[in-house]
Structure formats: structure tokens, C-alpha cells
Design a protein around this motif. Sequence first.
Motif, PDB file in Angstrom:
ATOM      1  N   LYS A 213     -11.722   7.557  -1.179  1.00 20.12           N
ATOM      2  CA  LYS A 213     -11.953   6.500  -0.184  1.00 20.12           C
ATOM      3  C   LYS A 213     -10.760   5.563  -0.033  1.00 20.12           C
ATOM      4  O   LYS A 213     -10.677   4.816   0.941  1.00 20.12           O
TER       5      LYS A 213
ATOM      6  N   LYS B 215      -7.435   3.718   0.836  1.00 19.11           N
ATOM      7  CA  LYS B 215      -6.571   3.735   2.016  1.00 19.11           C
ATOM      8  C   LYS B 215      -5.291   2.948   1.722  1.00 19.11           C
ATOM      9  O   LYS B 215      -5.341   1.733   1.478  1.00 19.11           O
ATOM     10  N   GLU B 216      -4.159   3.632   1.741  1.00 22.19           N
ATOM     11  CA  GLU B 216      -2.880   2.974   1.480  1.00 22.19           C
ATOM     12  C   GLU B 216      -2.628   1.834   2.463  1.00 22.19           C
ATOM     13  O   GLU B 216      -2.181   0.752   2.078  1.00 22.19           O
ATOM     14  N   GLU B 217      -2.903   2.078   3.739  1.00 25.60           N
ATOM     15  CA  GLU B 217      -2.608   1.077   4.765  1.00 25.60           C
ATOM     16  C   GLU B 217      -3.410  -0.199   4.566  1.00 25.60           C
ATOM     17  O   GLU B 217      -2.924  -1.293   4.836  1.00 25.60           O
ATOM     18  N   GLN B 218      -4.651  -0.069   4.107  1.00 27.12           N
ATOM     19  CA  GLN B 218      -5.478  -1.253   3.885  1.00 27.12           C
ATOM     20  C   GLN B 218      -4.903  -2.124   2.784  1.00 27.12           C
ATOM     21  O   GLN B 218      -4.830  -3.349   2.895  1.00 27.12           O
TER      22      GLN B 218
END
Length: 319
Positions: free
Chosen positions: A248, A250-253
Amino acid sequence: MKVVTGKLFKEMVLCGANTLHNNHPEIDALNVFPVPDGDTGTNMSLTFSAGAKEIEGMDSNNIGEISKKLSKGLLMGARGNSGVILSQIFRGVSMALQGHEEADAVLWAQALESGAKVAYKAVMRPVEGTILTVIRESSEAVVKYAKPGMEIEDVFSYFVKEAEASLERTPELLPVLKEVGVVDSGGAGLLLVFTGFLAGLAGETVDYVEIKSSDSAMNAVADIEGGEEGYGYCTEFIVRLEPSLVDKFKEEQLKKELARIPGESIVVVQDEDIVKVHVHTLKPGNALNIAQRFGEFVKLKIENMQEQADTIQSNAGTI
């Protein structure tokens, strides 16, 4: 020769690691961006040496297996902004080499381009005139140049020539480099790695040389000052994700959350259940609190960049 075997690739990596190590003080001396803390060469050398040590004792002759082990070692040992980016370049290379026992000229060109793309993706706000530009421009050029059946030495020589030309152009893209009359330190470090690769391809041996602590003046950074609040802290850590969050995450988050601290020079990389983070911030505790929501720390390093820059400027003033 027409292909690089796993065994030859190991020799290339070891030559690259020693070439970078033997010349890392010169790279430190170029370090003015993103922070003039004089450790780019040191960080890149420690990063690449960590990867080299991981593969040194491998018995495999499979280039895909060796490159994957190298990539993991680089990520776990990555230090500093340029060190993390260097690890991502070779992560991209590894991704392209997976499933291959050896690599020909065309595959190598594709692997280098993959390295550039993966590195750009890892950085929240890519800056041109840096190591990113050098790997992108040189890899794009070599992809156009490489043809089936071409000699590997020819392809790498062309790549290094293009990297040299790209490095020389970095001051035109990044004003701070032009202001102090230097090329980008990260790009220069990357060029040393591939210069070592060329030596390995030629069957040469690059010996490890003990480097004494340098007391040379860092003239390039002497007149560069931080903002009113200083440069802040170089904050780096590795988090092992909670099992329920591995798929689940997310690198961008996480990049966006770190940017709100506020943070700069943000690099976030997930590799299976491991997340490597690099961020420059005045509030490192906030970065740690954000990251700890996702799992437990495996490694943690916080350095006062203002102290490092002040020490360099003080030493420069005494010469």
C-alpha cells in the motif's frame, strides 16, 4: 568484445569503486550544490563501495543476479543526496539487466537509460545541471549510438565521452556552479565510476589507495552562505515497512508529506519492504515522526549541514 559477463561486470564495478575512492577528495572540493558541505565525493565513494563489497564474493557469472545484489547494496549503504541518486541509477541499470546472463552493447545502452529514468523518478524536484543531467544526456546519446554487434568498449567509450561533455555543460544549467567556476560534483563522481568501468573492460586493475585526510582549502564554497536559518540537517534513514503496508505504500505521498515540514532535496525509494529516505530540513524530528508511522528504523543518520559548511569556510580562510 561483444558482451559483458557477470564476472567481467564484477571487475568493472571494483575498478569503478576504487577509481571513485582514490579521487573522492577532488569531488568533495567541487561540492557547492545543493549544500556546500564538502562531502559529495566521500558520500558517493562510501555508497558505491558498499555495493561493491556486496558482490565481491559472489560466485555467480549471471549479470542480472550480480546487478541486483549490487543495487541492494548501494541502496542500503547510500549516503547523501548524490549517493542515493547514484544508487538509483544502478537500480535502473539492474532492472534492465534482470533475466540476462550477459549484456551486449544494445542492452547496456538501454540499461544506462533505464538508470537515468529511475533516478529522475526517485527525486521529488529534479534539478538540471546535476548528476541527473549527466546520466540522462549521456544515456540518451548512447542509446542512439549503440547498434547490434557493436564492441562493448566502443559503447562505453562513447558513453564516457558524452558524460564528459554533459558535465562540462553543467555550469550553464545551474547558476551556482557558474558563479564559483566548478562543474557539478555528483556528475563528476559518476564520471569517475564509469572511467573505472572502462579500465575494467580493458583488463586493467585499479588498486585501492589509502587517502589521508585532506586539509586543502575548499575555495569553491568559501563565499557561499546559507539562508537566515542556515542549511539545516541532512536527514537520512531506512525504514522497514510494516507487512500490511508493503503493497500500500506510496512514495509520492511520503514525498509530499516531507515537503510540508518543509523539506528539500527529497529522495524516497521503496525496494520491497525497505524505504530509503533523504531529506534536508530544519526539523529532522518531524521527518522521523512522519516516517515512523510506516514501520521501524533500520538505519538513521542526521548531520548538521551548517556546521559542515562553516568548518569548510573556516578552513578555507586559514590557508
